[in-house]
Design a protein around this motif. Structure first.
Motif, PDB file in Angstrom:
ATOM      1  N   ASN A  28      61.646  58.495  28.472  1.00 25.76           N
ATOM      2  CA  ASN A  28      63.100  58.408  28.383  1.00 25.76           C
ATOM      3  C   ASN A  28      63.539  56.993  27.980  1.00 25.76           C
ATOM      4  O   ASN A  28      64.477  56.447  28.518  1.00 25.76           O
ATOM      5  N   ASP A  29      62.760  56.383  27.067  1.00 28.97           N
ATOM      6  CA  ASP A  29      63.013  55.018  26.574  1.00 28.97           C
ATOM      7  C   ASP A  29      62.773  53.907  27.595  1.00 28.97           C
ATOM      8  O   ASP A  29      63.113  52.760  27.355  1.00 28.97           O
ATOM      9  N   SER A  30      62.177  54.254  28.732  1.00 29.66           N
ATOM     10  CA  SER A  30      61.695  53.218  29.649  1.00 29.66           C
ATOM     11  C   SER A  30      60.192  53.104  29.440  1.00 29.66           C
ATOM     12  O   SER A  30      59.503  54.130  29.355  1.00 29.66           O
ATOM     13  N   PHE A  31      59.701  51.879  29.395  1.00 32.09           N
ATOM     14  CA  PHE A  31      58.258  51.712  29.235  1.00 32.09           C
ATOM     15  C   PHE A  31      57.651  51.357  30.584  1.00 32.09           C
ATOM     16  O   PHE A  31      58.013  50.354  31.189  1.00 32.09           O
TER      17      PHE A  31
END
Lengths: 699, 77
Positions: free
Chosen positions: B56-59
């Motif tokens: 979800n676009d968090s690494f």
């Protein structure tokens, strides 16, 4: 008195919260401690217009109001306690433009506590590069707040942010999420039980039981409301998180557009190399080697300078205030040499903190954690233990505090227990002087024996840390599950201002903390060495003159001084423990050094300096400590510092737990005396046995 | 048997279908590891543990054992 607006900075880690803090406060900041815990409390003052000032409090980074560590707990404690003197008038929620979705989770939680909240979107200068565009009007409308686009790198938006702070009274305190929608039945019951309380606040207090569980419950006693088990509470927290994300996703659908084709992907390019199965490790070890090289190469120049300046200063005191009064001696022999022994560390410590802060600021440290996790786990540690073990080479105290983000208690405890084995900078002066005394000059493959010895001592320290971790891992039984979640932040060029401020702050703290102990010990030591309990001490002149009637002048003075020292309080203490340390190759003077070192190891060199300068007449030409040590002989005429006793002493200092401050930190971080006491006893025993073996083999 | 994040190959993407196991840390959920979100395997350490994900676009990086608790549906590209 002008009124101060109380502002709290809140945000996820890696969002540039510190940069915003630095941009708002500049040098008007100080770091203290929250009472009773070792979490850093950073405060500063920011000037707004018309003489209005804002008091800015930089709270520890947190992902949400569900605390899983001591640091995060600080945030919640404060936000729940309206009576706290730091309770904010307005909260700034600092978020990263690249990760707005996740940052908004925390924002909505703060908003639901009904604290006026401003959304600060940091790193706005990266938006074009990442193809991000925002519709601020929609965001402001939907989130019922004001939004400030800020770039601390370009110094954009700070003035606007200050305006918003000034007008905080116009902010809405309407919540984002209706708490009762998480679970209608549960929250209806809760409301019935506490009709006068704010529902969301109650829920935060209750749910802390499932997490960290240390909320001060002065205001509300929720213990009588126990209708859910821990795992049911956790389910509710999951539900809350999902609800919030639904809310956020709806807003961002209209408020944010991301054109992925415009995004330049620095991350995947760099991570393909920096987290590569082979190159990742090669680069990491190469960076480590460079750091050590630089610390020893570059730091020697300022260190030599400091060394000679302090020698000059001590001389100056003695010549300017002649007569050899007790006070002059105390200042010259006790205090100045003691302080000099600390100040000399500044260059190395500053360099070390410089590297560590650059590695952290750039985002590289998280990659090291990722690379090392598997290896470290084999020894009962976590990838996150690498950071404490590396920063332990500067000082164990910040290193032990850096263990806080290790989720698993057992891994964290082991890291705390073994970190003091890494070679901290306080061991360095001891190592340096003894190596210079006993290790011959000469080279092996172009490297000097002395440098190689030093390197060996660092490796031995790390080796011992890992070995004891392995043993502890086998001994300690726990039911804790292993949790390991680490964010991999995007790569950034470190901000010079942040790095410089960190280095200044940490170095200052170290010097002040260590300086206090050393100063105290130098004074106590000097007094113990200058006074004695018995007649032998007071009548030293008479006794010596009677025993050696032929002696005169300087030789006589030396004999008297040595006799006095031997019969002083400290001399008697040294003599008492001599039988225990004889097998390690030490005499009673070294024994005194070892004893005082249990307060802090860096005291050793200063102690010997004090002892040897008290123990000889002041007309000595050759005043450096090293030369005095080299001339020391046992009663039978053998040299005190030989290869065998030197190595034994080096190994003793490599392993012994000689730092009161570290023990105090371990006590605070583990919240019991059990662990620091075990640590002290075990490490001292290991040190004694290994030093004993080394001396007996080498002598 | 259903697939989990631990089954992903480097570069593959999937949709998270279930992460209700009580052993999944809340922090991971807060970072966006929730049903319906897209997860991509970004990089792996030696022995495929830990693994480095884009959720979800968090690494984030997590261990294999946690990854094996999160159920997914593959996205066929």
């Amino acid at each position: 008195m002008s009124k101060q607006i109380k502002v709290a900075l809140i945000g996820n880690p890696n969002t540039g919260k510190t940069s915003v803090f630095n941009a708002l406060t500049g040098l008007n900041q100080k770091v203290g401690n929250y009472p009773g815990i070792t979490v850093d409390k950073k405060e500063g003052v920011c000037k707004l217009s018309r003489g209005v000032k804002a008091h800015i409090l930089d709270l520890p980074g947190t992902y949400s109001l569900n605390a899983s560590s001591l640091d995060e707990n600080v945030v919640i404690e404060l936000l729940l306690n309206k009576k706290d003197k730091d309770y904010p008038d307005v909260a700034l929620i600092i978020s990263d433009v690249e990760n707005l979705k996740r940052n908004l989770l925390l924002f909505t939680q703060i908003k639901d506590l009904k604290i006026p909240a401003i959304l600060v979107i940091n790193m706005a200068d990266r938006m074009p590069k990442k193809g991000i565009s925002l519709n601020l009007e929609i965001l402001e409308y939907e989130l019922k707040t004001k939004v400030a686009l800020v770039s601390t790198r370009k110094n954009d938006g700070i003035q606007f942010l200050k305006k918003l702070i000034e007008n905080f009274k116009t902010l809405s305190t309407e919540p984002c999420l209706d708490t009762s929608t998480i679970d209608e039945e549960y929250f209806a019951n809760l409301k019935k039980a506490f009709p006068n309380q704010d529902l969301y606040k109650l829920w935060v207090v209750i749910s802390q039981d499932a997490n960290f569980g240390k909320i001060d419950r002065n205001s509300v006693n929720v213990s009588r409301f126990k209708t859910k088990t821990k795992s049911e509470l956790k389910r509710l927290q999951q539900k809350e998180t999902i609800k919030r994300y639904q809310f956020i996703n709806e807003i961002l659908k209209v408020g944010q557009t991301v054109d992925k084709s415009k995004a330049t992907d620095l991350r995947s390019k760099l991570d393909n190399i920096l987290t590569h199965k082979i190159w990742g490790y090669v680069i990491f070890f190469w960076i480590l080697l460079t750091i050590f090289q630089v610390i020893y190469d570059w730091a020697t120049i300022p260190m030599d300078l400091i060394d000679s300046s302090f020698a000059l200063l001590a001389d100056w005191v003695k010549t300017t205030f002649p007569g050899g009064g007790k006070l002059t001696n105390l200042v010259a022999e006790g205090i100045i040499s003691g302080i000099g022994g600390i100040v000399i560390f500044i260059p190395q410590i500053a360099f070390l903190f410089l590297f560590i802060s650059v590695l952290e600021e750039s985002g590289y440290m998280s990659r090291v954690v990722f690379l090392m996790d598997r290896v470290m786990r084999r020894f009962g540690l976590s990838g996150k233990s690498v950071v404490p073990l590396i920063s332990g080479t500067a000082c164990a105290i910040p290193a032990i505090m850096a263990t806080r983000n290790i989720e698993n208690w057992k891994e964290r405890l082991i890291t705390i227990l073994v970190t003091p084995f890494t070679t901290c900078s306080a061991r360095l002066p001891v190592y340096l002087i003894i190596i210079a005394l006993v290790i011959p000059e000469g080279r092996f493959l172009g490297l000097s024996y002395q440098a190689l010895t030093l390197m060996m001592l660092y490796l031995i320290g790390f080796g011992m840390a890992v070995l004891s971790a392995y043993i502890l891992n086998k001994i300690l039984k726990t039911n804790y599950k292993t949790f390991f979640v680490i964010e991999m932040p995007s790569y950034k060029i470190p901000l010079l201002k942040n790095v410089v401020l960190t280095v200044l702050e940490k170095t200052k703290t170290f010097i002040l903390e260590a300086g206090k102990i050393i100063l105290a010990i130098s004074v106590v030591l000097w007094i113990l060495a200058s006074y004695g309990p018995s007649k032998n001490f007071n009548d030293a002149e008479v006794i010596i003159q009677k025993s050696f009637p032929a002696l005169t002048g300087e030789v006589l003075d030396n004999k008297i001084a040595a006799y006095k020292l031997e019969h002083s309080f400290i001399g008697r203490l040294g003599k008492t423990i001599e039988p225990a340390i004889r097998p390690l190759g030490y005499d009673w003077k070294i024994g005194i050094g070892v004893i005082t070192s249990f307060a802090a190891r860096e005291v050793f060199v200063g102690t010997l300096a004090t002892i040897y300068s008290v123990g000889s007449s002041s007309e000595d030409n050759d005043k450096t400590i090293k030369n005095r040590m080299a001339q020391e002989v046992h009663d039978n005429g053998d040299k005190v510092f030989t290869l065998a006793s030197g190595i034994s002493l080096l190994l003793f200092y490599a392993f012994a737990m000689q730092c009161m401050s570290t023990l105090a930190i371990v006590k605070r971080e583990t919240n019991s005396w059990k662990w620091p006491i075990i640590q002290l006893l075990a490490m001292s025993l290991i040190a004694y046995v290994i030093a004993l073996i080394a001396f007996q083999i080498l002598k | 048997m259903s697939l989990t994040i631990a089954d992903l190959k480097k570069g593959e993407r999937a949709i998270i279908t279930d992460c209700s196991s009580i052993d999944i840390p809340l922090k991971l959920l807060e970072m966006g590891c929730l049903p319906g979100n897209v997860v991509q395997l970004f990089q792996v350490a030696p022995f495929r543990d830990p693994i480095y994900l884009n959720i979800n676009d968090s690494f984030v990086a997590i261990r294999k054992e946690t990854a094996a608790l999160i159920l997914i549906d593959m996205i066929n590209e």
